[in-house]
Scaffold this motif. Structure first.
Motif, short mmCIF file in Angstrom:
data_model
loop_
_atom_site.label_atom_id
_atom_site.label_comp_id
_atom_site.label_asym_id
_atom_site.label_seq_id
_atom_site.Cartn_x
_atom_site.Cartn_y
_atom_site.Cartn_z
N HIS A 294 4.90 9.80 -9.86
CA HIS A 294 4.39 10.10 -11.20
C HIS A 294 3.67 11.45 -11.21
CE1 HIS A 294 5.66 6.30 -12.79
NE2 HIS A 294 4.85 5.60 -12.01
N ALA A 295 2.97 11.77 -10.12
CA ALA A 295 2.26 13.05 -10.05
C ALA A 295 3.23 14.23 -10.05
CB ALA A 295 1.39 13.08 -8.79
N ARG B 72 4.55 5.52 -5.47
CA ARG B 72 4.69 5.51 -6.93
C ARG B 72 3.72 6.53 -7.55
NH1 ARG B 72 5.27 -0.17 -6.28
NH2 ARG B 72 3.07 -0.52 -6.74
N ARG B 73 2.50 6.56 -7.03
CA ARG B 73 1.53 7.54 -7.53
C ARG B 73 2.05 8.97 -7.32
NH1 ARG B 73 -4.69 8.59 -5.34
NH2 ARG B 73 -5.12 10.36 -6.72
N LEU B 74 2.61 9.22 -6.15
CA LEU B 74 3.13 10.55 -5.86
C LEU B 74 4.28 10.89 -6.81
CD1 LEU B 74 3.27 13.12 -4.16
CD2 LEU B 74 4.70 11.86 -2.52
N ARG C 194 0.83 -1.21 0.00
CA ARG C 194 0.00 0.00 0.00
C ARG C 194 0.86 1.26 0.00
NH1 ARG C 194 -3.34 -2.55 3.96
NH2 ARG C 194 -2.31 -1.31 5.58
N HIS D 268 2.83 16.56 -13.43
CA HIS D 268 1.87 17.64 -13.23
C HIS D 268 2.56 18.90 -12.71
CE1 HIS D 268 -1.76 15.09 -13.72
NE2 HIS D 268 -0.94 14.15 -13.28
N GLU E 198 2.57 1.67 -3.45
CA GLU E 198 1.64 2.14 -4.47
C GLU E 198 1.40 3.64 -4.33
OE1 GLU E 198 -1.70 -0.36 -3.75
OE2 GLU E 198 -1.02 -1.94 -5.12
N ALA E 199 1.23 4.11 -3.09
CA ALA E 199 1.00 5.53 -2.86
C ALA E 199 2.21 6.37 -3.26
CB ALA E 199 0.64 5.77 -1.39
N GLY F 246 4.03 5.25 -16.20
CA GLY F 246 3.70 6.58 -15.73
C GLY F 246 4.77 7.60 -16.08
N ALA G 74 1.58 6.05 -20.67
CA ALA G 74 0.18 5.99 -20.25
C ALA G 74 -0.70 5.16 -21.20
CB ALA G 74 -0.38 7.40 -20.08
#
Length: 224
Positions: free
Chosen positions: A23-24, A19-21, A13, A28, A16-17, A112, A162
């Motif tokens: 890529h963000a 990795r998301r951060l 968990r 962005h 995953e969080a 990503g 993506a």
């Protein structure tokens, strides 16, 4: 759920969080004040985690688990959870998903922003790492422990970001300790689309007894 399983689920968990951060942050625009808050929170959290005892992964048991029990056809495959290419618990990893299809290893992934090289294109080193990792799973299916001796990648077209992608790898032939593998990369939803990338790998077999394998009367190396 055992305590060990509970820790692993929590690690996945967290990975995953993160990795998301990652890529963000790469993909962005953000206000500098927000990025400063992200840095402050990340550093404070890292300091707390670093207070824990340093981990030492039991590599020998990992190797035995990997080689002694190949998955059933259609089943998922995992080298180890922290693998930088296919490990779900590595926050800096690619997290491809690998499964068995007879004696082929097939991987699904969607890259990503953190893995971008040229604009809107995957970094070539990431593509090569994916090919190498998926080929490693083919060796598991044939129960042939080996290390990468040479990897040649043919970049037929830019690998898009993506977009759902797939890699299929297989054993081509063997000559003594030399194992020759091939793989191709395609768009996942268009199997008729021209191949985007191809790879050939030369792997050198390791005597299984060095890893303490195949000592219980099984079929030994080469068994599927």
């Amino acid at each position: 759920m055992s305590a060990t399983d509970e820790v692993l689920v929590a690690r996945i968990r967290a990975a995953e969080a993160l990795r998301r951060l990652g890529h963000a942050v790469v993909g962005h625009d953000a206000d500098p004040a927000l990025l400063d808050r992200v840095a402050e929170a990340a550093n404070a959290t890292a300091a707390m985690v670093e207070k824990g005892e340093r981990r030492s992964r039991p590599i020998e048991s990992i190797k035995r688990r990997l080689w002694e029990a190949p998955p059933a056809d259609g089943g998922p495959m995992s080298h180890f959870e922290e693998c930088v290419v296919s490990g779900a618990a590595n926050p800096m990893g690619i997290a491809i998903r690998v499964r068995r299809e007879e004696l082929d290893a097939v991987a699904d992934f969607n890259l990503g922003a953190a893995f971008e090289g040229a604009p809107q294109r995957a970094h070539g080193g990431i593509v090569a790492a994916i090919f190498d990792d998926v080929m490693g799973y083919v060796l598991v299916l044939h129960r042939l422990p080996a290390f990468t001796g040479r990897l040649t990648v043919h970049y037929r077209a830019p690998v898009p970001m993506a977009v759902d992608m797939t890699v299929r790898a297989r054993l081509s032939h063997r000559s003594g300790r030399k194992l020759f593998l091939t793989a191709e990369m395609r768009l996942a939803d268009d199997p008729q689309h021209p191949v985007i990338g191809e790879a050939e790998g030369l792997f050198v077999a390791i005597p299984p007894e060095r890893l303490g394998l195949f000592t219980h009367g099984d079929d030994g190396p080469g068994a599927a």
